[in-house]
Scaffold this motif. Structure first.
Motif, PDB file in Angstrom:
ATOM      1  N   ASP A 157      -3.974  -7.916  14.280  1.00 31.23           N
ATOM      2  CA  ASP A 157      -3.224  -8.538  13.194  1.00 31.23           C
ATOM      3  C   ASP A 157      -4.174  -9.101  12.152  1.00 31.23           C
ATOM      4  O   ASP A 157      -5.170  -9.765  12.477  1.00 31.23           O
ATOM      5  CB  ASP A 157      -2.329  -9.669  13.719  1.00 31.23           C
ATOM      6  N   SER A 158      -3.842  -8.850  10.894  1.00 24.11           N
ATOM      7  CA  SER A 158      -4.659  -9.372   9.808  1.00 24.11           C
ATOM      8  C   SER A 158      -4.243 -10.793   9.475  1.00 24.11           C
ATOM      9  O   SER A 158      -3.056 -11.112   9.407  1.00 24.11           O
ATOM     10  CB  SER A 158      -4.508  -8.497   8.564  1.00 24.11           C
ATOM     11  N   THR A 159      -5.227 -11.664   9.283  1.00 20.47           N
ATOM     12  CA  THR A 159      -4.956 -13.020   8.825  1.00 20.47           C
ATOM     13  C   THR A 159      -5.415 -13.204   7.384  1.00 20.47           C
ATOM     14  O   THR A 159      -5.439 -14.317   6.878  1.00 20.47           O
ATOM     15  CB  THR A 159      -5.673 -14.043   9.735  1.00 20.47           C
ATOM     16  N   ASP A 160      -5.784 -12.102   6.737  1.00 19.91           N
ATOM     17  CA  ASP A 160      -6.258 -12.133   5.354  1.00 19.91           C
ATOM     18  C   ASP A 160      -5.434 -11.166   4.511  1.00 19.91           C
ATOM     19  O   ASP A 160      -4.804 -10.238   5.019  1.00 19.91           O
ATOM     20  CB  ASP A 160      -7.732 -11.729   5.281  1.00 19.91           C
ATOM     21  N   THR A 161      -5.460 -11.365   3.209  1.00 17.19           N
ATOM     22  CA  THR A 161      -4.778 -10.459   2.293  1.00 17.19           C
ATOM     23  C   THR A 161      -5.726  -9.352   1.851  1.00 17.19           C
ATOM     24  O   THR A 161      -6.954  -9.486   1.953  1.00 17.19           O
ATOM     25  CB  THR A 161      -4.280 -11.204   1.046  1.00 17.19           C
ATOM     26  N   ALA A 162      -5.144  -8.271   1.357  1.00 20.33           N
ATOM     27  CA  ALA A 162      -5.978  -7.168   0.865  1.00 20.33           C
ATOM     28  C   ALA A 162      -6.858  -7.618  -0.293  1.00 20.33           C
ATOM     29  O   ALA A 162      -8.025  -7.203  -0.394  1.00 20.33           O
ATOM     30  CB  ALA A 162      -5.088  -5.998   0.455  1.00 20.33           C
ATOM     31  N   ASP A 163      -6.339  -8.462  -1.149  1.00 20.37           N
ATOM     32  CA  ASP A 163      -7.146  -8.978  -2.258  1.00 20.37           C
ATOM     33  C   ASP A 163      -8.372  -9.729  -1.742  1.00 20.37           C
ATOM     34  O   ASP A 163      -9.474  -9.608  -2.288  1.00 20.37           O
ATOM     35  CB  ASP A 163      -6.312  -9.914  -3.139  1.00 20.37           C
ATOM     36  N   ALA A 164      -8.179 -10.505  -0.666  1.00 21.27           N
ATOM     37  CA  ALA A 164      -9.277 -11.294  -0.118  1.00 21.27           C
ATOM     38  C   ALA A 164     -10.367 -10.418   0.485  1.00 21.27           C
ATOM     39  O   ALA A 164     -11.517 -10.853   0.617  1.00 21.27           O
ATOM     40  CB  ALA A 164      -8.744 -12.259   0.938  1.00 21.27           C
ATOM     41  N   ALA A 165     -10.014  -9.181   0.836  1.00 25.65           N
ATOM     42  CA  ALA A 165     -10.986  -8.278   1.462  1.00 25.65           C
ATOM     43  C   ALA A 165     -11.721  -7.406   0.469  1.00 25.65           C
ATOM     44  O   ALA A 165     -12.600  -6.625   0.869  1.00 25.65           O
ATOM     45  CB  ALA A 165     -10.265  -7.386   2.476  1.00 25.65           C
ATOM     46  N   LEU A 166     -11.429  -7.535  -0.823  1.00 27.90           N
ATOM     47  CA  LEU A 166     -12.031  -6.623  -1.797  1.00 27.90           C
ATOM     48  C   LEU A 166     -13.547  -6.760  -1.879  1.00 27.90           C
ATOM     49  O   LEU A 166     -14.253  -5.757  -2.004  1.00 27.90           O
ATOM     50  CB  LEU A 166     -11.405  -6.849  -3.182  1.00 27.90           C
ATOM     51  N   GLU A 167     -14.060  -7.960  -1.800  1.00 26.87           N
ATOM     52  CA  GLU A 167     -15.515  -8.128  -1.861  1.00 26.87           C
ATOM     53  C   GLU A 167     -16.180  -7.425  -0.683  1.00 26.87           C
ATOM     54  O   GLU A 167     -17.198  -6.735  -0.841  1.00 26.87           O
ATOM     55  CB  GLU A 167     -15.887  -9.606  -1.885  1.00 26.87           C
ATOM     56  N   ALA A 168     -15.603  -7.592   0.509  1.00 26.69           N
ATOM     57  CA  ALA A 168     -16.137  -6.908   1.688  1.00 26.69           C
ATOM     58  C   ALA A 168     -15.994  -5.396   1.550  1.00 26.69           C
ATOM     59  O   ALA A 168     -16.895  -4.637   1.941  1.00 26.69           O
ATOM     60  CB  ALA A 168     -15.412  -7.394   2.943  1.00 26.69           C
ATOM     61  N   ALA A 169     -14.881  -4.955   0.998  1.00 27.68           N
ATOM     62  CA  ALA A 169     -14.660  -3.516   0.801  1.00 27.68           C
ATOM     63  C   ALA A 169     -15.705  -2.936  -0.147  1.00 27.68           C
ATOM     64  O   ALA A 169     -16.257  -1.859   0.090  1.00 27.68           O
ATOM     65  CB  ALA A 169     -13.252  -3.268   0.271  1.00 27.68           C
ATOM     66  N   HIS A 170     -15.988  -3.648  -1.223  1.00 28.87           N
ATOM     67  CA  HIS A 170     -17.009  -3.194  -2.170  1.00 28.87           C
ATOM     68  C   HIS A 170     -18.376  -3.105  -1.496  1.00 28.87           C
ATOM     69  O   HIS A 170     -19.134  -2.145  -1.713  1.00 28.87           O
ATOM     70  CB  HIS A 170     -17.098  -4.162  -3.353  1.00 28.87           C
ATOM     71  N   ALA A 171     -18.684  -4.098  -0.676  1.00 27.55           N
ATOM     72  CA  ALA A 171     -19.984  -4.117  -0.009  1.00 27.55           C
ATOM     73  C   ALA A 171     -20.126  -2.937   0.947  1.00 27.55           C
ATOM     74  O   ALA A 171     -21.169  -2.272   0.986  1.00 27.55           O
ATOM     75  CB  ALA A 171     -20.160  -5.440   0.747  1.00 27.55           C
ATOM     76  N   LEU A 172     -19.090  -2.652   1.718  1.00 32.27           N
ATOM     77  CA  LEU A 172     -19.137  -1.519   2.649  1.00 32.27           C
ATOM     78  C   LEU A 172     -19.217  -0.200   1.889  1.00 32.27           C
ATOM     79  O   LEU A 172     -19.948   0.713   2.288  1.00 32.27           O
ATOM     80  CB  LEU A 172     -17.905  -1.535   3.552  1.00 32.27           C
ATOM     81  N   ALA A 173     -18.441  -0.085   0.813  1.00 34.54           N
ATOM     82  CA  ALA A 173     -18.456   1.148   0.017  1.00 34.54           C
ATOM     83  C   ALA A 173     -19.839   1.403  -0.562  1.00 34.54           C
ATOM     84  O   ALA A 173     -20.349   2.530  -0.551  1.00 34.54           O
ATOM     85  CB  ALA A 173     -17.415   1.073  -1.094  1.00 34.54           C
ATOM     86  N   ALA A 174     -20.482   0.344  -1.061  1.00 31.87           N
ATOM     87  CA  ALA A 174     -21.814   0.491  -1.649  1.00 31.87           C
ATOM     88  C   ALA A 174     -22.858   0.813  -0.590  1.00 31.87           C
ATOM     89  O   ALA A 174     -23.740   1.656  -0.792  1.00 31.87           O
ATOM     90  CB  ALA A 174     -22.190  -0.782  -2.399  1.00 31.87           C
ATOM     91  N   GLU A 175     -22.768   0.158   0.565  1.00 29.06           N
ATOM     92  CA  GLU A 175     -23.775   0.351   1.612  1.00 29.06           C
ATOM     93  C   GLU A 175     -23.715   1.745   2.215  1.00 29.06           C
ATOM     94  O   GLU A 175     -24.752   2.354   2.507  1.00 29.06           O
ATOM     95  CB  GLU A 175     -23.586  -0.691   2.709  1.00 29.06           C
TER      96      GLU A 175
END
Length: 289
Positions: A157-175
């Protein structure tokens, strides 16, 4: 014009918009190709994942033992790695499959179920990423944050919103040079340079086990027929969520919804997908930070 001296700058065409017409076109292409998707997935959702792939026009293959997984990954059209119920043998098979997929340039998708919330499987996910870059990482917001090194959610279960995960998503995409798809009330998909938001879907999707896991397999099917992984992830998300909108009409509850969802995945036309998909596109030229 892209500055070739900047190693983080997008390649030519990488800032091309993603449209509803792209999703419609890729649905037609995927069904015409009938890609073979090798699924190393969790024991809860194996049958459902296979049925979703079959209904959508792809072919499933649940080859998940360490003796055959690597060999099969070289002939599969795409590979799904899902960490929902990892065991020592299946993790060994995942390592074989990812290594072989990377060598054969077979697109693979990582679904890091419960990443951040459980240490061992989080480490497994990161180890797999070190073996070869996936085409797509797909998870809920807390899983994406957890895989990137933050605190995870409560199991699946997610306790975060998709918006809140965007920074992490960007970091993974770049890495990892891949697309990261964050599921939520509004799905967010990014390759670090472009952001797509898909706002289709129905609350009943959260009442059927394995819908998100099956979405990872669908993303693999689409990644097998296009070189643009963001378009692939968007088309798969659009197909599942637009079908869910239609399936919810008249459904009495989760059981009838699940049956109707398979029917809608099989009968939804590319034209209907293009017309019904609610998509927002945003270039993110400064996202790779």
């Amino acid at each position: 014009m892209t500055d070739s001296s900047d190693p983080t700058a997008p390649a030519d065409g990488a800032n091309a918009p993603v449209t509803c017409d792209d999703a419609a076109r890729e649905l037609e292409s995927m069904r015409a190709a009938g890609p073979l998707v090798q699924c190393l997935t969790n024991t809860v959702v194996t049958n459902w994942t296979a049925n979703v792939l079959l209904a959508s026009g792809a072919a499933p293959a649940m080859v998940d033992n360490p003796h055959e997984a690597g060999e099969f990954a070289t002939v599969a059209s795409a590979v799904l790695i899902n960490l929902g119920t990892p065991y020592d043998d299946t993790v060994a098979a995942m390592r074989e499959a990812v290594t072989a997929a990377a060598r054969a340039r077979t697109p693979w998708v990582l679904d890091p179920v419960a990443a951040g919330g459980l240490a061992w499987r989080t480490g497994v996910g990161r180890d797999l990423l070190a073996l070869g870059a996936p085409a797509i990482i797909r998870g809920n917001a807390s899983e994406i944050i957890g895989l990137a090194g933050g605190a995870g959610g409560r199991g699946v279960d997610s306790t975060d919103t998709a918006d809140a995960a965007l920074e992490a998503a960007h970091a993974l995409a770049a890495e990892h040079g891949c697309v990261v798809a964050v599921s939520g009330e509004v799905d967010h998909l990014t390759d670090g340079h472009r952001l797509v938001r898909v706002s289709n879907g129905h609350q009943l999707l959260t009442r059927v086990t394995g819908v998100g896991c099956a979405l990872g397999a669908l993303m693999g099917a689409f990644a097998a027929t296009t070189d643009d992984a963001l378009v692939a992830a968007t088309a798969a998300t659009g197909l599942l969520t637009v079908a869910a909108d239609a399936a919810a009409d008249g459904a009495a509850g989760p059981g009838s919804f699940a049956v109707a969802l398979l029917d809608q995945l099989a009968t939804l036309s590319p034209q209907q997908l293009g017309e019904r998909l609610r998509l927002e596109f945003e270039p993110e030229s400064g996202a790779d930070r």
